[in-house]
Motif scaffolding. Structure first.
Motif, PDB file in Angstrom:
ATOM      1  N   PHE A 106       0.836  -1.200   0.000  1.00 37.75           N
ATOM      2  CA  PHE A 106       0.000   0.000   0.000  1.00 37.75           C
ATOM      3  C   PHE A 106       0.876   1.259   0.000  1.00 37.75           C
ATOM      4  CE2 PHE A 106      -2.257   3.306   2.447  1.00 37.75           C
ATOM      5  CZ  PHE A 106      -3.361   3.482   1.607  1.00 37.75           C
ATOM      6  N   LEU A 107       1.936   1.228   0.866  1.00 36.25           N
ATOM      7  CA  LEU A 107       2.817   2.407   0.951  1.00 36.25           C
ATOM      8  C   LEU A 107       3.549   2.630  -0.374  1.00 36.25           C
ATOM      9  CD1 LEU A 107       4.289   1.998   4.547  1.00 36.25           C
ATOM     10  CD2 LEU A 107       2.642   3.698   3.769  1.00 36.25           C
ATOM     11  N   VAL A 108       4.044   1.494  -0.973  1.00 35.40           N
ATOM     12  CA  VAL A 108       4.740   1.613  -2.261  1.00 35.40           C
ATOM     13  C   VAL A 108       3.774   2.168  -3.309  1.00 35.40           C
ATOM     14  CG1 VAL A 108       5.777   0.262  -4.157  1.00 35.40           C
ATOM     15  CG2 VAL A 108       6.478  -0.144  -1.799  1.00 35.40           C
ATOM     16  N   TYR A 109       2.531   1.652  -3.289  1.00 37.22           N
ATOM     17  CA  TYR A 109       1.515   2.113  -4.235  1.00 37.22           C
ATOM     18  C   TYR A 109       1.280   3.619  -4.061  1.00 37.22           C
ATOM     19  CZ  TYR A 109      -3.066   2.708  -6.409  1.00 37.22           C
ATOM     20  OH  TYR A 109      -4.094   3.153  -7.179  1.00 37.22           O
ATOM     21  N   LYS A 110       1.114   4.027  -2.773  1.00 35.72           N
ATOM     22  CA  LYS A 110       0.856   5.452  -2.505  1.00 35.72           C
ATOM     23  C   LYS A 110       2.063   6.312  -2.874  1.00 35.72           C
ATOM     24  CE  LYS A 110      -2.354   7.092  -0.508  1.00 35.72           C
ATOM     25  NZ  LYS A 110      -3.513   7.747  -1.148  1.00 35.72           N
ATOM     26  N   MET A 111       3.266   5.697  -2.755  1.00 39.86           N
ATOM     27  CA  MET A 111       4.485   6.465  -3.000  1.00 39.86           C
ATOM     28  C   MET A 111       4.711   6.695  -4.489  1.00 39.86           C
ATOM     29  SD  MET A 111       8.078   5.582  -1.165  1.00 39.86           S
ATOM     30  CE  MET A 111       7.406   5.581   0.458  1.00 39.86           C
ATOM     31  N   PHE A 112       4.416   5.641  -5.294  1.00 36.86           N
ATOM     32  CA  PHE A 112       4.779   5.743  -6.712  1.00 36.86           C
ATOM     33  C   PHE A 112       3.598   5.918  -7.659  1.00 36.86           C
ATOM     34  CE2 PHE A 112       8.302   3.358  -4.738  1.00 36.86           C
ATOM     35  CZ  PHE A 112       9.315   4.254  -5.023  1.00 36.86           C
ATOM     36  N   ILE A 113       2.419   5.462  -7.263  1.00 35.64           N
ATOM     37  CA  ILE A 113       1.272   5.595  -8.168  1.00 35.64           C
ATOM     38  C   ILE A 113       0.444   6.805  -7.706  1.00 35.64           C
ATOM     39  CG2 ILE A 113      -0.744   4.422  -9.178  1.00 35.64           C
ATOM     40  CD1 ILE A 113       1.833   2.847  -9.664  1.00 35.64           C
ATOM     41  N   PRO A 114       0.401   7.866  -8.524  1.00 35.46           N
ATOM     42  CA  PRO A 114      -0.323   9.055  -8.072  1.00 35.46           C
ATOM     43  C   PRO A 114      -1.836   8.861  -8.053  1.00 35.46           C
ATOM     44  CG  PRO A 114       0.545   9.381 -10.283  1.00 35.46           C
ATOM     45  CD  PRO A 114       0.985   8.027  -9.854  1.00 35.46           C
ATOM     46  N   THR A 115      -2.465   9.484  -7.076  1.00 37.03           N
ATOM     47  CA  THR A 115      -3.928   9.502  -7.092  1.00 37.03           C
ATOM     48  C   THR A 115      -4.351  10.885  -7.598  1.00 37.03           C
ATOM     49  OG1 THR A 115      -3.889  10.171  -4.783  1.00 37.03           O
ATOM     50  CG2 THR A 115      -4.276   7.854  -5.207  1.00 37.03           C
ATOM     51  N   THR A 116      -5.422  10.895  -8.358  1.00 40.33           N
ATOM     52  CA  THR A 116      -5.834  12.139  -9.007  1.00 40.33           C
ATOM     53  C   THR A 116      -7.217  12.564  -8.505  1.00 40.33           C
ATOM     54  OG1 THR A 116      -4.603  11.466 -10.962  1.00 40.33           O
ATOM     55  CG2 THR A 116      -6.237  13.214 -11.281  1.00 40.33           C
ATOM     56  N   ILE A 117      -7.310  13.835  -8.152  1.00 41.02           N
ATOM     57  CA  ILE A 117      -8.625  14.393  -7.789  1.00 41.02           C
ATOM     58  C   ILE A 117      -8.787  15.737  -8.517  1.00 41.02           C
ATOM     59  CG2 ILE A 117      -8.812  13.300  -5.513  1.00 41.02           C
ATOM     60  CD1 ILE A 117      -7.881  16.020  -4.319  1.00 41.02           C
ATOM     61  N   LEU A 118     -10.009  16.205  -8.624  1.00 41.43           N
ATOM     62  CA  LEU A 118     -10.235  17.520  -9.247  1.00 41.43           C
ATOM     63  C   LEU A 118      -9.577  18.587  -8.374  1.00 41.43           C
ATOM     64  CD1 LEU A 118     -13.975  17.199 -10.316  1.00 41.43           C
ATOM     65  CD2 LEU A 118     -11.960  17.263 -11.817  1.00 41.43           C
ATOM     66  N   LEU A 119      -8.987  19.580  -9.018  1.00 39.75           N
ATOM     67  CA  LEU A 119      -8.267  20.590  -8.251  1.00 39.75           C
ATOM     68  C   LEU A 119      -9.194  21.348  -7.300  1.00 39.75           C
ATOM     69  CD1 LEU A 119      -5.344  21.657  -8.056  1.00 39.75           C
ATOM     70  CD2 LEU A 119      -6.063  23.574  -9.464  1.00 39.75           C
ATOM     71  N   LYS A 120     -10.458  21.467  -7.697  1.00 36.00           N
ATOM     72  CA  LYS A 120     -11.414  22.189  -6.841  1.00 36.00           C
ATOM     73  C   LYS A 120     -11.626  21.452  -5.521  1.00 36.00           C
ATOM     74  CE  LYS A 120     -13.850  25.053 -10.109  1.00 36.00           C
ATOM     75  NZ  LYS A 120     -14.966  25.267 -10.985  1.00 36.00           N
ATOM     76  N   ASP A 121     -11.381  20.114  -5.525  1.00 39.95           N
ATOM     77  CA  ASP A 121     -11.542  19.319  -4.303  1.00 39.95           C
ATOM     78  C   ASP A 121     -10.254  19.256  -3.474  1.00 39.95           C
ATOM     79  OD1 ASP A 121     -14.136  18.798  -5.078  1.00 39.95           O
ATOM     80  OD2 ASP A 121     -13.576  16.959  -6.154  1.00 39.95           O
ATOM     81  N   SER A 122      -9.184  19.842  -4.002  1.00 40.54           N
ATOM     82  CA  SER A 122      -7.899  19.746  -3.305  1.00 40.54           C
ATOM     83  C   SER A 122      -7.929  20.561  -2.003  1.00 40.54           C
ATOM     84  CB  SER A 122      -6.785  20.285  -4.205  1.00 40.54           C
ATOM     85  OG  SER A 122      -5.595  20.397  -3.465  1.00 40.54           O
ATOM     86  N   THR A 123      -7.323  19.957  -0.979  1.00 44.08           N
ATOM     87  CA  THR A 123      -7.205  20.703   0.282  1.00 44.08           C
ATOM     88  C   THR A 123      -5.837  21.367   0.373  1.00 44.08           C
ATOM     89  OG1 THR A 123      -6.497  18.649   1.320  1.00 44.08           O
ATOM     90  CG2 THR A 123      -8.815  19.245   1.592  1.00 44.08           C
ATOM     91  N   TYR A 124      -4.989  21.057  -0.607  1.00 45.57           N
ATOM     92  CA  TYR A 124      -3.629  21.605  -0.568  1.00 45.57           C
ATOM     93  C   TYR A 124      -3.483  22.818  -1.487  1.00 45.57           C
ATOM     94  CZ  TYR A 124       1.436  21.786  -0.506  1.00 45.57           C
ATOM     95  OH  TYR A 124       2.729  22.208  -0.350  1.00 45.57           O
ATOM     96  N   PHE A 125      -3.918  22.660  -2.745  1.00 45.56           N
ATOM     97  CA  PHE A 125      -3.764  23.760  -3.710  1.00 45.56           C
ATOM     98  C   PHE A 125      -5.007  24.651  -3.717  1.00 45.56           C
ATOM     99  CE2 PHE A 125      -0.953  20.484  -5.556  1.00 45.56           C
ATOM    100  CZ  PHE A 125       0.206  21.227  -5.701  1.00 45.56           C
ATOM    101  N   ASP A 126      -4.751  25.949  -3.961  1.00 44.14           N
ATOM    102  CA  ASP A 126      -5.856  26.888  -4.130  1.00 44.14           C
ATOM    103  C   ASP A 126      -6.146  26.983  -5.638  1.00 44.14           C
ATOM    104  OD1 ASP A 126      -7.448  29.252  -2.811  1.00 44.14           O
ATOM    105  OD2 ASP A 126      -6.590  30.002  -4.699  1.00 44.14           O
ATOM    106  N   TYR A 127      -7.361  26.655  -6.026  1.00 38.23           N
ATOM    107  CA  TYR A 127      -7.719  26.599  -7.447  1.00 38.23           C
ATOM    108  C   TYR A 127      -7.412  27.920  -8.152  1.00 38.23           C
ATOM    109  CZ  TYR A 127     -10.500  26.169 -11.696  1.00 38.23           C
ATOM    110  OH  TYR A 127     -10.899  26.157 -13.025  1.00 38.23           O
ATOM    111  N   ASP A 128      -7.808  29.033  -7.540  1.00 39.73           N
ATOM    112  CA  ASP A 128      -7.642  30.353  -8.181  1.00 39.73           C
ATOM    113  C   ASP A 128      -6.167  30.683  -8.408  1.00 39.73           C
ATOM    114  OD1 ASP A 128     -10.335  30.703  -8.302  1.00 39.73           O
ATOM    115  OD2 ASP A 128     -10.465  31.669  -6.319  1.00 39.73           O
TER     116      ASP A 128
END
Lengths: 212, 111
Positions: free
Chosen positions: A90-112
């Motif tokens: 699971f850790l290797v998967y999380k480390m190397f295989i990216p998960t993708t979400i819509l930017l509007k749902d991101s808690t890290y990046f500001d869409y604007d």
């Protein structure tokens, strides 16, 4: 089967400590020697002792080796190993295989903020300002070879004046160790349409730039 | 006779019998087997697969110890099992326990 082979077979079927195996071997060997000194032939002893597997089983049974507990420990060990492998996987998967979400749902990046940065890049690209693109990119963009590549690519894409943005999509890609915002923007120009694929790192520096 | 119950009844007694034999003299494994055979016991003629685990348990508990002794020149050393002082004490306790135990069992069984 001679005495040595017989004893080795008995030892092979035992599942106990090395110490116990050693003393069983010594005692059985001495026992056989003593019986032979008392006039018993090896063939008679072999018949009396029985099959090596049966003798080993009898020894094990009387040594109170808790086979149930051993089996329990085996299963607990196996389950632990499976859990460890699944966790590592699971850790290797999380480390190397990216998960993708819509930017509007991101808690890290500001869409604007990302949108504004992307528009800045599109503006430079529309004006063939490869120097400005290199300046807002990560360090690799500032290398002469990369700048030249940017310049050549832009020179190839003769697009005419900017008309409009026909589509734009923004996503956040994240692995366990890194996050980046990606944008796919199709721009209509006077002569043709170009789809730009951009990526921004966690500090919103341009980290990838593709034109198609 | 159900061999499972017979085995369980024997199990608790065998240690005491081996200690008793060793309290008379030090013996090697084969000798112990022969001694019990000589008793013509219906239930307590031991085989190697039973005797040695008993000796190892007694040895691990410090009730007997093993000694390698050369009896005659040019003869290979024999491994003798010898009862320890602790083994003698435990044997006394077991003998008393057995006496009480067998009396009580007999009494209950007679009722």
């Amino acid at each position: 089967m001679n005495k040595e082979k017989y004893l080795h077979k008995v030892i092979k079927y035992l599942s106990c400590s090395k110490k116990d195996k050693k003393r069983i071997y010594e005692d059985l060997s001495a026992d056989i020697d003593e019986a032979m000194e008392n006039g018993e032939s090896w063939q008679e002893i072999e018949i009396r002792f029985g099959d090596p597997k049966d003798l080993a089983g009898e020894l094990m049974e009387n040594m109170d080796v808790d086979t149930k507990s051993k089996h329990k420990n085996f299963w607990i060990g196996l389950i632990c190993c499976v859990c460890i492998v699944v966790t590592i996987g699971f850790l290797v998967y999380k480390m190397f295989i990216p998960t993708t979400i819509l930017l509007k749902d991101s808690t890290y990046f500001d869409y604007d903020e990302v949108h504004e940065k992307a528009m800045e890049v599109i503006n430079y690209a529309s004006n063939d300002d490869y120097e400005a693109i290199a300046n807002i990119g990560i360090d690799e963009f500032k290398q002469d070879s990369v700048k030249k590549q940017l310049k050549d690519t832009m020179a190839m894409m003769k697009h005419g004046t900017f008309s409009k943005i026909s589509s734009e999509q923004y996503v956040e890609n994240s692995t366990l160790t890194s996050k980046y915002a990606a944008a796919s923007i199709t721009v209509m120009y006077e002569d043709n349409a170009i789809t730009y694929t951009l990526a921004f790192d966690e500090n919103l520096n341009l980290s990838a730039f593709y034109m198609k | 006779m159900n061999t499972k119950y017979e085995r369980q009844l024997k199990k608790g007694v065998l240690e005491m019998l081996v200690l008793k034999l060793l309290s008379k003299e030090k013996m090697y494994g084969f000798q112990l087997i022969q001694e019990l055979q000589a008793c013509n016991s219906k239930y307590f003629s031991l085989k190697e697969g039973t005797l040695y685990p008993i000796l190892y348990r007694l040895e691990d508990d410090g009730l007997v110890k093993s000694e390698k002794i050369i009896n005659k020149p040019k003869e290979l050393a024999k491994k003798y099992y010898v009862i320890t002082d602790q083994g003698v004490e435990v044997l006394k306790e077991l003998e008393n326990l057995w006496e009480d135990f067998s009396k009580e069992v007999s009494k209950i069984m007679e009722d």
